[in-house]
Design a protein around this motif. Structure first.
Motif: not given
Ligand SMILES: Nc1ncnc2c1ncn2[C@@H]1O[C@H](COP(=O)(O)OP(=O)(O)OP(=O)(O)O)[C@@H](O)[C@H]1O
Ligand SMILES: [Mg+2]
Lengths: 219, 187, 246
Positions: B1-25
């Motif tokens: 796996m290329k480093t670029r794919d790794l970076a995209y994977i890390a990016l979306f892991a981070a996106i899921v994390a950041v979406l967790g900061t939006l208030p949950a109901i």
């Protein structure tokens, strides 16, 4: 994002092996669920606070920030349980959650991310058999942690830029004018980061032993 | 796996994390969160393999003890609780969405994307999440289905649509799943 | 048979012949039917090489060719005799690369960890790593910041850190792609001084023409071709004339 960041101190807790701390965290979680009583949760909370504030000498603010982050959630748990079961259960469940969140905060504040990553890499070692390189897993974790604050900052920047031009899109328009452009921006950023990592040899296969056999060098 | 794919994977892991900061109901044992939007985006922007790994990476970050779930929870506890099934289903959901998205890539549009998101992001998640909820929380099927699925469906439909609309724009300006030939090796 | 030559620059000594410099032979780069670089034949062996040209003229693509970040669609690029197409890893050990945006180059949480990263990739043992990292940080005024969170540094410090992360790997040559563009005057000056003082061969892409004072050779790229190849004075003059006609 209130990611508990590393707080440098020289304490026993800081020096403790990251694997031990993570194991402790896991054991605490299991115990708290195995002993579902208010007293157990209370005692555990006191223990976590003692370790964090006295042993590790973390500033109160570090833990307070974590507690603040979950305050509504705790309140909601309390209310829901008060309405559906009883207040005591509610108090117990929210106390347990608070304890776990604070324990996690103590671990993250006393453990360098790289130490944590090393533990995960260690756990991933068996995956070598299926072709996963543990160091790559570690690199992915490091990047994800790096991207979290960047994402928040970029989102704020886009929002500010739009506000400066008199817009504050909501709902469906925001998808196209804020979120999609943000995503494109950060995808490009991720690409740039990967390129910079490659330039520093990220895709080098590390030497099998300490000394690399130069004849294995070229593909 | 290329480093670029790794970076995209890390990016979306981070996106899921950041979406967790939006208030949950909070509507019962399982909260409504924006994080499943991240799961859908991971699948529909990155495709099956990378989407799966992105969400898996997110779960690893949670398990390591970072307070990244919508409730501010982290560590191993959430993987043992009533909503554990939902967490475990997320990588699978991203993979199914990604697989469907890849199949429809050259004629992708919001409707097809939404279909993929509904199948992967709603059907798969409940197929795993509800039985686990029933067993762990000891609920009868009816209650489990009601409190563990039905109340979320309206919100999920909105998220499925949103993810498809976003993925459609991203596909046209920065396609990740299948790069146009001109940029195969560099960007 | 290859062997390790003790005391050589860099940790990786292959069949490389350090006297050959960077050779571009009939290099062209196209994306689809878009020609970005065309017909480039050059040997870069001077200590200080500058590259200037309009936006979109192909400078970054040219720079990326030099350490194998981009493999040319035509021709070949040889670094000390190593082909970037087939020996990209060895090439990257010889050629460091500094990007425009320091933020994209820093991924590790603390300054020292980030500098150590490239050495980890090279398999340098931990003790030696620590020594080399400390040494580089001290030399570039970052010694007090070893445990500092990297993302909290100032823009200039971040670029210093990015450069330190490359220097610690002891590459024989370093390519800079607009290293000062995002910096203020003071920091740009600081980076410029650092670049001038390096013992390595440097290739610098820049829009900041005064950075090129004292350089040995300056290339002007226009629409994918090298249209001027001279000393800084005449090259900058040619570039200005070219731009005046637009
Ligand atoms: N991966 C790619 N795919 C398609 N086109 C590309 C790619 N990389 C570069 N280009 C195109 O090649 C041309 C030259 O780009 P390059 O980045 O080399 O220019 P530059 O001289 O560095 O410009 P600037 O001064 O703005 O940095 C541009 O038109 C760019 O759009
Ligand atoms: Mg450029």
């Amino acid at each position: 994002m209130t990611l508990a960041l590393y707080v440098p101190r020289s304490s026993v807790v800081h020096r403790m092996h990251a694997g031990v701390k993570l194991l402790g965290l896991a054991v605490l979680a299991v115990l708290l669920f195995a002993l579902p009583t208010l007293t157990a949760a209370g005692a555990a909370l006191a223990g976590v606070l003692a370790v964090g504030l006295l042993l590790a000498r973390l500033p109160v603010a570090v833990l307070a920030r974590q507690a603040r982050a979950v305050r509504w959630w705790l309140l909601a748990l309390l209310v829901v349980h008060a309405l559906t079961t009883d207040v005591r259960t509610g108090a117990h469940v929210s106390l347990r959650l608070l304890t776990l969140v604070l324990a996690a905060a103590v671990v993250t504040a006393t453990t360098r991310v790289n130490a944590m990553v090393a533990v995960v890499e260690w756990l991933c070692a068996p995956l070598r058999l299926v072709g996963v390189r543990p160091a790559r897993v570690g690199l992915a974790i490091t990047m994800a942690l790096r991207f979290i604050p960047v994402l928040i900052e970029r989102a704020d920047r886009i929002r500010a830029a739009q506000a400066a031009r008199g817009g504050s899109p909501r709902g469906l328009r925001a998808l196209r004018t804020t979120i999609a452009p943000l995503l494109v921006q950060v995808l490009q950023m991720a690409h740039d980061v990967s390129e910079a990592l490659d330039a520093r040899g990220a895709d080098d296969v590390p030497p099998p032993r300490r000394r690399r056999s130069p004849t294995l060098e070229t593909p | 796996m290329k480093t670029r794919d790794l970076a995209y994977i890390a990016l979306f892991a981070a996106i899921v994390a950041v979406l967790g900061t939006l208030p949950a109901i909070n509507v019962g044992p399982v909260p409504i969160t924006a994080q499943t939007l991240g799961v859908m985006l991971a699948g529909s922007v990155l495709g099956a393999r990378r989407g799966f790994l992105a969400v898996l990476l997110f779960l690893v970050l949670v398990a390591v003890g970072l307070p990244l779930l919508a409730s501010g929870a982290g560590g191993l506890a959430p993987f043992a609780g009533a909503s554990a099934g939902y967490l475990f289903s997320w990588p699978l959901a991203a993979a199914v969405i990604g697989w469907l998205t890849e199949r429809t890539w050259d004629r992708y549009n919001v409707a097809l994307g939404m279909l993929a998101n509904v199948l992967g992001g709603i059907v798969v998640i409940y197929a795993v999440g509800v039985p686990v909820l029933k067993v762990v929380a000891g609920l009868p099927w009816e209650t489990a289905l009601w409190s563990g699925a039905a109340v979320f469906v309206p919100g999920d439909l909105v998220k499925a649509f949103a993810a498809a609309a976003i993925a459609d724009v991203v596909r046209r300006s920065y396609p990740v799943i299948e790069r146009p030939r001109r940029a195969v090796d560099t960007r | 048979m290859r062997f390790r030559r003790p005391g050589a620059v860099g940790t990786d000594v292959d069949v490389a012949d350090p006297t050959r410099g960077i050779e571009l032979r009939g290099v062209g780069q196209r994306y689809g039917d878009r020609v970005v670089l065309d017909g480039i034949d050059l040997t870069l062996s001077e200590q200080r090489v500058g590259v200037i040209g309009a936006n979109g003229s192909g400078k970054s693509t040219f720079a990326r060719l030099l350490n194998g970040l981009v493999v040319p669609s035509e021709g070949q690029v040889l670094v000390d005799g190593l082909d970037t197409r087939t020996q990209v890893r060895a090439v990257r050990r010889r050629v460091g690369f500094v990007f425009q945006d320091p933020d994209a180059q820093i991924v590790h949480p603390t300054v020292a960890e980030d500098v150590a990263y490239g050495l980890e990739n090279q398999g340098v043992p931990a003790e030696e790593r620590a020594v080399r990292v400390a040494e580089v940080l001290a030399r570039h005024g970052l010694a007090g910041h070893a445990d500092h969170p990297a993302h909290l540094l100032s823009g200039g410090q971040k670029q210093l850190l990015a450069i330190a992360g490359v220097l610690v790997m002891r590459p024989a040559r370093i390519v800079f792609d607009e290293p000062t563009t995002l910096l203020d005057l003071v920091n740009a000056r600081r980076i410029a001084d650092l670049v001038v003082g390096l013992e390595q061969q440097v290739v610098v892409v820049t829009h900041q023409l005064d950075l090129l004072d004292g350089f040995d050779r300056v290339l002007v790229i226009d629409r994918g071709r090298v249209v001027e190849d001279a000393a800084p004075g005449p090259a900058v003059q040619a570039y200005r004339a070219l731009m005046a006609d637009r």
